[in-house]
Design an enzyme around this catalytic site. Structure first.
Site, PDB file in Angstrom:
ATOM      1  N   SER A 200       0.814  -1.212   0.000  1.00 42.57           N
ATOM      2  CA  SER A 200       0.000   0.000   0.000  1.00 42.57           C
ATOM      3  C   SER A 200       0.849   1.262   0.000  1.00 42.57           C
ATOM      4  O   SER A 200       0.321   2.354  -0.057  1.00 42.57           O
ATOM      5  CB  SER A 200      -0.880  -0.033   1.248  1.00 42.57           C
ATOM      6  OG  SER A 200      -0.104  -0.464   2.365  1.00 42.57           O
TER       7      SER A 200
ATOM      8  N   ALA B 236      13.186   2.421  14.487  1.00 41.36           N
ATOM      9  CA  ALA B 236      12.523   1.228  13.963  1.00 41.36           C
ATOM     10  C   ALA B 236      13.212   0.747  12.689  1.00 41.36           C
ATOM     11  O   ALA B 236      13.452  -0.447  12.504  1.00 41.36           O
ATOM     12  CB  ALA B 236      11.050   1.523  13.691  1.00 41.36           C
TER      13      ALA B 236
ATOM     14  N   TYR C  24      10.817   6.625  14.196  1.00 40.37           N
ATOM     15  CA  TYR C  24      10.880   6.056  12.842  1.00 40.37           C
ATOM     16  C   TYR C  24      12.299   5.560  12.531  1.00 40.37           C
ATOM     17  O   TYR C  24      12.497   4.448  12.034  1.00 40.37           O
ATOM     18  CB  TYR C  24      10.451   7.130  11.839  1.00 40.37           C
ATOM     19  CG  TYR C  24      10.222   6.645  10.435  1.00 40.37           C
ATOM     20  CD1 TYR C  24       9.017   6.035  10.070  1.00 40.37           C
ATOM     21  CD2 TYR C  24      11.195   6.802   9.455  1.00 40.37           C
ATOM     22  CE1 TYR C  24       8.800   5.597   8.766  1.00 40.37           C
ATOM     23  CE2 TYR C  24      10.983   6.374   8.156  1.00 40.37           C
ATOM     24  CZ  TYR C  24       9.785   5.771   7.815  1.00 40.37           C
ATOM     25  OH  TYR C  24       9.577   5.347   6.531  1.00 40.37           O
TER      26      TYR C  24
END
Ligand SMILES: NC(=O)c1ccc[n+]([C@@H]2O[C@H](COP(=O)([O-])OP(=O)(O)OC[C@H]3O[C@@H](n4cnc5c(N)ncnc54)[C@H](OP(=O)(O)O)[C@@H]3O)[C@@H](O)[C@H]2O)c1
Lengths: 265, 273
Positions: free
Chosen positions: A27, A175, A172
């Site tokens: 996606s 991760a 972010y």
């Protein structure tokens, strides 16, 4: 112990005909590009979202349409990639459609950037659960089945933010860096199982949520060696190579396709 | 164009240095299978002729040219011979190299000359080849026939060091940053990337034994020369058009870990409060 074809043209080793793949995060532009490339190279491809956001589902569905248009089998599934039950469901769907899964692409992406003082611990956990935990779950469940099969390819998609920092990117960036080092650790753990684990390190790519507004974009365009952002399709080639028999001896590596962003001092 | 069609190198011209045997031979054959004509170069004539024969068996043209990459006049002559025969150069694989005298010696025992030979063989040779080839690639890029592809062969020792391994590690590390500098300086006309092979014994028993059959390699085996073929084709092809200044490590997982690749694997349960 390893089946290598010595005969035959070198190009045959890149074909994915007869293989099947699952792409999580189809996606977003990078996951979608990888999914279509694998299908073009011959694979049947099932795609899933990163979260259950409606706009992700729309993109995943259109990605599946493109896969069907290439005359391959495929499906789209809206999932929350941080939920074990959703990954179980994805694995079952893939098993019922394809039998075995040969290739897993983890292109999870939940863009998130905030000054650290504004990050609640819940939001931190959510960013980690999806961007890193989701990759762990898919490796464990779908990769685990590959280990039982005695063959498989796992390709984790991260970006330059797994290697370099960015203001407001504590969650972010952490991760993404986690994905890269998890890639190395799991590659070693499964080095003798026939399952390879590698990562693609993408550049600053058109359409990825983490880029933010126009001002950031223009600044990036000034600084990057090619004076432009990466196009999502620029990871197609490496995705096919890593998914193929041609890459049998390559594991635990991050391959950067980042337009020179990391060569800069 | 389908993604797999982009791998084809039909009618491209590739120079492969150190093509007389080993990895250079395997990469020459793979590039030819993908459709390229190959300039096969190294110092030993009999070996490059043998590789040229194998290239021709794929149906492509081969031009064997003797060349010592450490001698810039020899390199320039090889490049001129290439242009005279094929009129263009699309791909350059700088693979010539390997251990030279002084490997395993104490630093104090390495003479000026020994040091220079090591650096010349594994770094300067590639620099000379790039210097001679890039103007031809630039000309091609300006006429719109595509950017040149340079593939430099470094080593795991370009990324990590080894004891008593001085000139080789220094030269191979230097080759990495030289390649990055190239990639940043000429992004419009060339791409320059690196392959770092793990342990490839070319079927030689002495090397297989020395490397214990690869039992300390995470995958549990040594590399096969022909495994370098696909990645060389990939880097030479349109499939890698946005990749620049990068290293592909092909080593069965060797560099993914640290000191003890697979041996150190503790199991520690989560502590319950
Ligand atoms: N095999 C491995 O495990 C391994 C691992 C990491 C990196 N590498 C690198 O991969 C490359 C190829 O290695 P290999 O194992 O295939 O080596 P190899 O079997 O020894 O072949 C080396 C080739 O380079 C040529 N060469 C050496 N010095 C040269 C010079 N001054 N001018 C022109 N040609 C020269 C040799 O031919 P002549 O002697 O006839 O000139 C030969 O054709 C080398 O750069 C090596 O450092 C190899």
């Amino acid at each position: 112990m390893h089946a290598r074809r010595k005969d035959g043209n070198v190009l045959e080793g890149f074909s994915l005909a007869g293989k099947s793949a699952v792409v999580i995060g189809a996606s977003n532009p990078l996951g979608r590009a990888a999914a279509i490339a694998l299908a073009e190279a011959g694979a049947n491809v099932g795609v899933a979202t990163t979260t259950r956001a409606k706009k992700e589902e729309v993109v995943a569905n259109s990605c599946a349409n493109e896969i069907w248009a290439l005359d391959r089998k495929g499906f789209a599934l809206a999932i929350d990639a941080s939920l074990e039950s959703d990954i179980d469901a994805l694995a079952e769907r893939a098993a019922s459609e394809f039998g075995e899964v040969d290739v897993l692409v983890n292109a999870h992406d939940l863009p998130y950037a905030q000054p650290i003082g504004d990050i609640s611990f819940d939001d931190w956990r959510r960013a980690m659960d999806v961007n890193l935990g989701g990759v762990f779950l898919a490796c464990k469940i779908i990769g685990g089945a590959m280990v039982k099969q005695g063959k498989g390819r796992i390709i984790n998609v991260a970006t330059v933010l797994g290697e370099r920092g960015m203001a407001n990117g504590t969650a972010y960036c952490a991760a993404q860096a986690g994905v890269l080092n998890m890639t190395r650790a799991l590659a070693l753990e499964w080095a003798r199982t026939g399952v390879t684990v590698n990562a693609i390190g993408a550049g600053w790519t058109e359409g990825m949520g983490i880029i933010g507004g126009d001002e950031n974009r223009q600044q990036l365009e000034r600084y990057l060696p090619y004076k432009r952002l990466a196009k999502p399709g620029e990871i197609r080639g490496i995705a096919v190579y890593l998914a193929s028999d041609a890459a049998e001896y390559l594991t635990g590596q991050v391959i950067w396709i980042e337009g020179g962003a990391l060569s800069h001092a | 164009m389908s993604v797999l069609d982009k791998l084809k190198l039909d009618d491209k011209v590739a120079i492969v240095t150190g093509a007389g045997r080993g990895l250079g031979r395997a990469m020459s054959i793979a590039l030819a299978e993908a459709g390229a004509d190959i300039v096969v170069t190294a110092r030993t004539k009999t070996q490059i002729e043998e590789t040229a024969g194998l290239v021709r068996q794929t149906g492509r043209k081969a031009l064997p040219v003797s060349c010592d990459v450490t001698d810039s006049s020899s390199v320039n002559a090889m490049v001129e011979a290439t242009v005279a025969e094929f009129g263009r150069i699309d791909i350059l694989v700088n693979n010539a190299g390997g251990y030279t005298a002084g490997y395993n010696d104490e630093l104090a025992d390495i003479s000026d000359e020994t040091w220079r030979i090591g650096i010349d063989t594994n770094l300067t040779g590639a620099v000379f080849c790039c210097r001679a080839v890039i103007p031809h690639m630039t000309a091609a890029a300006q006429t719109g026939t595509g950017r040149g592809k340079i593939i430099n062969v470094t080593s795991g020792f370009g990324l990590r060091a080894g004891r008593n391994n001085f000139s080789y590690t220094a030269a191979k590390a230097g080759l990495i940053n030289f390649t990055r500098a190239l990639s940043m300086t000429y992004p419009a006309t060339i791409q320059a990337n690196l392959i770092a092979p793990g342990l490839f014994p070319h079927g030689q028993k002495a090397l297989i034994d020395w490397w214990k059959g690869g039992k300390f390699v995470p995958m549990g085996r040594l590399g096969l020369d022909e495994e370098l073929g696909p990645i060389c084709v990939f880097l030479a092809s349109g499939l890698s058009d946005y990749m620049n200044g990068q290293i592909i490590v092909l080593d069965g997982g060797g560099l993914a870990g640290g000191q003890a690749p697979t041996g150190f694997a503790p199991v520690i349960p989560m502590e319950v409060a």
